[in-house]
Write a protein that holds these residues in place. Structure first.
Motif, PDB file in Angstrom:
ATOM      1  N   ILE A 348      45.237  26.506  21.255  1.00 30.95           N
ATOM      2  CA  ILE A 348      44.227  25.471  21.039  1.00 30.95           C
ATOM      3  C   ILE A 348      44.965  24.165  20.725  1.00 30.95           C
ATOM      4  N   PRO A 349      44.341  23.020  21.001  1.00 32.91           N
ATOM      5  CA  PRO A 349      45.052  21.745  20.826  1.00 32.91           C
ATOM      6  C   PRO A 349      44.942  21.145  19.428  1.00 32.91           C
ATOM      7  N   HIS A 350      44.488  21.885  18.469  1.00 38.30           N
ATOM      8  CA  HIS A 350      44.155  21.334  17.148  1.00 38.30           C
ATOM      9  C   HIS A 350      45.372  21.282  16.229  1.00 38.30           C
ATOM     10  N   THR A 351      46.411  20.551  16.673  1.00 43.06           N
ATOM     11  CA  THR A 351      47.683  20.557  15.947  1.00 43.06           C
ATOM     12  C   THR A 351      48.211  19.181  15.547  1.00 43.06           C
ATOM     13  N   PRO A 352      47.436  18.138  15.310  1.00 39.00           N
ATOM     14  CA  PRO A 352      45.967  18.119  15.288  1.00 39.00           C
ATOM     15  C   PRO A 352      45.363  17.719  16.636  1.00 39.00           C
ATOM     16  N   TYR A 353      44.021  17.883  16.685  1.00 37.46           N
ATOM     17  CA  TYR A 353      43.230  17.464  17.835  1.00 37.46           C
ATOM     18  C   TYR A 353      42.563  16.130  17.491  1.00 37.46           C
ATOM     19  N   TYR A 354      42.514  15.222  18.486  1.00 33.62           N
ATOM     20  CA  TYR A 354      42.062  13.848  18.243  1.00 33.62           C
ATOM     21  C   TYR A 354      40.752  13.499  18.953  1.00 33.62           C
ATOM     22  N   GLY A 355      39.983  14.494  19.392  1.00 31.97           N
ATOM     23  CA  GLY A 355      38.799  14.219  20.187  1.00 31.97           C
ATOM     24  C   GLY A 355      37.610  13.735  19.388  1.00 31.97           C
ATOM     25  N   THR A 356      37.752  12.592  18.754  1.00 34.00           N
ATOM     26  CA  THR A 356      36.644  11.964  18.033  1.00 34.00           C
ATOM     27  C   THR A 356      36.681  10.473  18.302  1.00 34.00           C
ATOM     28  N   ILE A 357      35.533   9.894  18.555  1.00 37.82           N
ATOM     29  CA  ILE A 357      35.454   8.468  18.866  1.00 37.82           C
ATOM     30  C   ILE A 357      35.172   7.629  17.632  1.00 37.82           C
ATOM     31  N   ASP A 358      34.812   8.275  16.518  1.00 38.84           N
ATOM     32  CA  ASP A 358      34.342   7.510  15.366  1.00 38.84           C
ATOM     33  C   ASP A 358      35.213   7.591  14.124  1.00 38.84           C
ATOM     34  N   ALA A 359      36.164   8.525  14.069  1.00 35.55           N
ATOM     35  CA  ALA A 359      36.987   8.658  12.868  1.00 35.55           C
ATOM     36  C   ALA A 359      37.835   7.416  12.623  1.00 35.55           C
ATOM     37  N   THR A 360      38.264   6.745  13.680  1.00 36.59           N
ATOM     38  CA  THR A 360      39.142   5.578  13.510  1.00 36.59           C
ATOM     39  C   THR A 360      38.416   4.417  12.829  1.00 36.59           C
ATOM     40  N   PRO A 361      37.225   3.995  13.284  1.00 33.96           N
ATOM     41  CA  PRO A 361      36.530   2.956  12.513  1.00 33.96           C
ATOM     42  C   PRO A 361      36.105   3.428  11.125  1.00 33.96           C
ATOM     43  N   LEU A 362      35.766   4.710  10.972  1.00 37.70           N
ATOM     44  CA  LEU A 362      35.397   5.216   9.647  1.00 37.70           C
ATOM     45  C   LEU A 362      36.585   5.164   8.683  1.00 37.70           C
ATOM     46  N   PHE A 363      37.778   5.359   9.202  1.00 35.01           N
ATOM     47  CA  PHE A 363      38.999   5.220   8.392  1.00 35.01           C
ATOM     48  C   PHE A 363      39.079   3.821   7.794  1.00 35.01           C
ATOM     49  N   LEU A 364      38.791   2.811   8.601  1.00 31.61           N
ATOM     50  CA  LEU A 364      38.827   1.429   8.130  1.00 31.61           C
ATOM     51  C   LEU A 364      37.693   1.140   7.152  1.00 31.61           C
ATOM     52  N   ILE A 365      36.521   1.726   7.396  1.00 35.11           N
ATOM     53  CA  ILE A 365      35.382   1.515   6.496  1.00 35.11           C
ATOM     54  C   ILE A 365      35.670   2.107   5.123  1.00 35.11           C
ATOM     55  N   LEU A 366      36.206   3.340   5.076  1.00 33.93           N
ATOM     56  CA  LEU A 366      36.508   3.958   3.788  1.00 33.93           C
ATOM     57  C   LEU A 366      37.574   3.158   3.040  1.00 33.93           C
ATOM     58  N   LEU A 367      38.588   2.696   3.740  1.00 34.98           N
ATOM     59  CA  LEU A 367      39.622   1.893   3.097  1.00 34.98           C
ATOM     60  C   LEU A 367      39.022   0.619   2.505  1.00 34.98           C
ATOM     61  N   SER A 368      38.105  -0.002   3.230  1.00 39.53           N
ATOM     62  CA  SER A 368      37.449  -1.217   2.736  1.00 39.53           C
ATOM     63  C   SER A 368      36.588  -0.919   1.518  1.00 39.53           C
ATOM     64  N   GLN A 369      35.816   0.160   1.562  1.00 34.54           N
ATOM     65  CA  GLN A 369      34.967   0.521   0.438  1.00 34.54           C
ATOM     66  C   GLN A 369      35.802   0.922  -0.783  1.00 34.54           C
ATOM     67  N   HIS A 370      36.910   1.577  -0.546  1.00 31.98           N
ATOM     68  CA  HIS A 370      37.815   1.910  -1.640  1.00 31.98           C
ATOM     69  C   HIS A 370      38.275   0.632  -2.345  1.00 31.98           C
ATOM     70  N   GLY A 371      38.564  -0.401  -1.565  1.00 32.45           N
ATOM     71  CA  GLY A 371      38.948  -1.678  -2.151  1.00 32.45           C
ATOM     72  C   GLY A 371      37.837  -2.290  -2.982  1.00 32.45           C
ATOM     73  N   GLN A 372      36.593  -2.181  -2.513  1.00 28.82           N
ATOM     74  CA  GLN A 372      35.465  -2.745  -3.256  1.00 28.82           C
ATOM     75  C   GLN A 372      35.256  -2.027  -4.587  1.00 28.82           C
ATOM     76  N   TRP A 373      35.553  -0.736  -4.660  1.00 25.19           N
ATOM     77  CA  TRP A 373      35.389   0.020  -5.899  1.00 25.19           C
ATOM     78  C   TRP A 373      36.570  -0.173  -6.842  1.00 25.19           C
ATOM     79  N   THR A 374      37.775  -0.332  -6.300  1.00 27.36           N
ATOM     80  CA  THR A 374      38.962  -0.395  -7.160  1.00 27.36           C
ATOM     81  C   THR A 374      39.423  -1.816  -7.447  1.00 27.36           C
ATOM     82  N   GLY A 375      39.105  -2.765  -6.538  1.00 29.44           N
ATOM     83  CA  GLY A 375      39.603  -4.123  -6.702  1.00 29.44           C
ATOM     84  C   GLY A 375      41.109  -4.216  -6.557  1.00 29.44           C
ATOM     85  N   ASP A 376      41.690  -3.288  -5.821  1.00 30.66           N
ATOM     86  CA  ASP A 376      43.144  -3.188  -5.714  1.00 30.66           C
ATOM     87  C   ASP A 376      43.539  -3.198  -4.239  1.00 30.66           C
TER      88      ASP A 376
END
Length: 714
Positions: A348-376
């Motif tokens: 199986i190709p899950h070593t890891p597998y990258y077949g997702t279209i939305d994880a990349t923008p969600l990565f940026l959204i979580l990083l941004s929200q983390h900044g809003q909560w921590t101020g760091d």
């Protein structure tokens, strides 16, 4: 699956988890999902207990501490050793299980008592089966295996099962007993037990998992010689200690929140020293890009440390090359990582597998929200190269059609055909019922990209890069304008599910439009019409908003993404309603999910449930193989609490905004304690006045933090 896991009793700690039926058994027949799992392998796939020739009957089962389960059983009529018929409910059995993930052991204690007035002697049997199946084989996705299963053997007072995998790993399960059994028969043991009236006895077992990562010819020499048998367990309070505490006067909301936070604690898993929320048990107990990111977003107010670990871990595995087997591209965030035999042998190709279209923008959204909560900005600066590569992926590889939208063509050979969160093969269709033709641009994904660019821009600006920030904001605004032009369906008052090949809208009413509201890409002028459309009876079942309108040709209330109700989807939609000021509609979703939670064991919302209307059955109808616990389902009610109370962090400004707090009408009082924003923390109390209005009181502020209560309460 022949057996539904909808009522499975689940315990987990770390990377070890166990699912059983309510009577504590794992069926010895095949085609089920119960058993003992570790590292994508089901070690134990059969385990039954018998008194005489009968199975004990279940009275109660609880797994409220996450790593511990207790089953109370009694006996039906059975035959004693001397041939007498023993009346039902004569023998009581309390079966306790605790997982010790550090030792890779599941401890058990069986307390047996004779409640009868006469002595009784009987045979107690335990039967086991160990298949060592990869989770992908259990699900029927891949069936080939190159390993060898050894016959069970009694070695050094242990019953030992073993498997030499095709990946060179020897996997073993050694079962220890105290006292030792009277007889060992193949894959089972027998205890001959005699009881005086009222007498109690105790049996202890320990199921020890082991992996040896080197080829061996004979496995016996590699088993651990001993395992500590005493049962111990963390107290319930240790499983309910998020940094932020919540309390209220509603027994229902309190119980659902308690269960949700315990499940999030239970799903915490580590890899290489970094912690994340595993997606769900049993099928997805691993690192998932989309699921782990969304669950971290939902739980930020309660688990502020986990997002940073998750982001670091995903950055470590960020795509580095173009690899068609794994759907990998430079800068792309993974879909799923597996560590079992089939992954290690490249089946199986899950070593890891990258077949997702939305994880990349969600990565940026979580990083941004983390900044809003921590101020760091420290995490942003640490992951700066990963941010730049993610943005490059969005603009270069993500825009497959070259039309300014992030889209996908899918993998028709070894991966996922659909690569949004609705990733089943039939999830994206046209109004005629035809499957959409790639490349496919999903509505909510464009919202994610909009929010990712708009929110990460602030971190660039605060890092002293105003030009980069201005460019990202301009790109986000241009995307917003295009989206509202190309996805809008004027006659439906809603946005299309997707654009298919040729820039043609898939004119389908789905929940995806609600997640576009969550992202803020929806034009203010259209928001009210979208909210109204999603709350119509063909979409709102009474429990929540369906994934697909019952008026659509492919609607199926039991289809995975074709009309079912997903708690995480609804929590995000409710947040979208709140963003645009539709508080009452958001409250209806919140109440619907809470009412649904009443009907599930331990008030645990599953991954999804079917789309049958509340008016039709009066209870939510289960989806038989839904994961539970499941990370973004567990995080849904904590997120609904956060967004309903209007908790809006502004940590860079050392502020917390509380915007239009509202809760279900049956909640009269609620408290949030130790809510951390930046370097400060605050305790808040919300109470209804005589007019039913929810008022906010600041009980305590620690550190450099101010609290602003904005707008009129709902």
């Amino acid at each position: 699956m022949a057996y539904s896991i909808a009522k499975a009793v689940v315990i987990k700690q770390g990377n070890v988890f166990f699912l059983s039926q309510p009577e504590g058994h794992v069926p010895l027949t095949r085609e089920h999902g119960f058993g003992l799992y570790y590292h994508d392998c089901r070690y134990l796939n059969g385990y039954e207990l018998m008194v005489g020739d009968e199975h004990p009957e279940p009275l109660a089962a609880r797994s409220s501490e996450g790593a511990r389960a207790v089953f109370q059983l009694t006996t039906p009529e059975f035959q004693s050793v001397d041939g007498r018929t023993i009346d039902r409910e004569t023998i009581g059995l309390k079966w306790e299980r605790v997982i010790d993930a550090e030792a890779c052991v599941m401890h058990e204690r069986l307390d047996i008592q004779n409640f009868g007035f006469e002595p009784v002697e009987f045979i107690l049997r335990m039967r086991f089966r160990a298949g060592f199946e990869d989770v992908f084989a259990i699900r029927g996705i891949v069936t080939e295996s190159e390993g060898k299963r050894w016959r069970p053997r009694w070695i050094d007072k242990r019953l030992v099962f073993s498997y030499s995998g095709g990946d060179g790993v020897l996997r073993s399960l050694a079962i220890h007993f105290d006292p030792l059994p009277t007889a060992v028969k193949g894959a089972g043991v027998e205890f001959r037990l005699a009881f005086k009236p009222g007498e109690s006895k105790q049996l202890r077992t320990a199921l020890a998992i082991d992996e040896v990562e080197r080829p061996v010819k004979r496995p016996a020499a590699h088993f651990r010689s001993s395992v500590n048998l005493p049962v111990s367990h963390a107290s319930r309070d240790e499983w309910t200690k998020p940094e932020t505490e919540f309390d209220c006067d509603s027994l229902l909301l309190s119980r659902v929140m308690r269960r949700s936070l315990m499940d999030l604690q239970m799903l915490k898993t580590s890899l290489g020293g970094d912690e994340f929320f595993a997606a769900g048990i049993p099928w997805f107990a691993t690192l998932f890009g989309r699921d782990s990111l969304i669950a971290s977003l939902q739980a930020l107010a309660f688990w502020p440390e986990t997002p940073a670990h998750t982001l670091r871990l995903l950055a470590r595995y960020q795509g580095a090359e173009v690899n068609g087997w794994r759907d990998e591209q430079p800068g792309k965030i993974l879909h799923e990582l597996r560590v079992g035999e089939l992954a290690r042998t490249n089946k199986i190709p899950h070593t890891p597998y990258y077949g997702t279209i939305d994880a990349t923008p969600l990565f940026l959204i979580l990083l941004s929200q983390h900044g809003q909560w921590t101020g760091d900005l420290a995490l942003f600066q640490e992951l700066r190269s990963s941010v730049e590569r993610a943005l490059e992926w969005i603009d270069r590889y993500g825009d497959e059609a070259g039309d300014g939208y992030v889209s996908y063509s899918g993998n028709t050979k070894n991966g996922l055909l659909n690569q949004g969160w609705k990733d089943s093969g039939d999830a994206v269709m046209t109004s005629e019922g035809r499957l959409a033709r790639p490349p496919i641009a999903l509505a909510e994904v464009q919202g994610y990209v909009y929010l990712a660019k708009a929110s990460i821009a602030e971190l660039f600006e605060r890092s002293g890069e105003p030009r980069q920030a201005a460019r990202l904001r301009a790109e986000a605004e241009a995307l917003r304008v295009r989206f509202n032009r190309d996805f809008w369906m004027e006659d439906e008052g809603c946005y299309a599910l997707a654009l298919e090949a040729g820039h043609r809208p898939c004119r389908v009413i789905s929940s995806n439009a609600g997640q576009a509201l969550w992202a803020g890409i929806v034009d203010e002028r259209q928001a009210g019409r979208v909210v109204n459309r999603l709350m119509q009876p063909d979409m709102f079942s009474g429990w929540g908003i369906r994934t697909l309108s019952l008026q659509e040709r492919r609607y199926n209330p039991m289809g995975y993404h074709l009309g079912t109700v997903w708690p995480h989807d609804n929590s995000m939609i409710a947040a979208g309603f709140r963003r645009y000021g539709f508080d009452e509609e958001a409250r209806r979703i919140f109440v619907g999910l809470l009412d649904a939670a009443i009907e599930f064991e331990d008030h645990r919302l599953p991954e999804l449930f079917t789309g049958f209307a509340r008016s039709e059955y009066g209870v939510p109808v289960r989806y038989p193989v839904a994961c539970h616990p499941q990370a973004w389902a567990a995080a849904s009610v904590p997120y609904l609490v956060q967004i309903s109370l209007g908790l809006t962090p502004k940590a860079f400004e050392k502020r917390l905004e509380i915007v239009r707090p509202c809760l279900p009408d049956f909640v009269r009082r609620a408290e949030i304690r130790r809510l951390r924003v930046g370097k400060g923390s605050v305790d808040l109390r919300f109470e209804r006045n005589r007019d039913g209005v929810l008022e906010t009181y600041v009980s305590r502020v620690a550190g450099d933090l101010s609290v602003d209560i904005l707008n009129s309460p709902a």
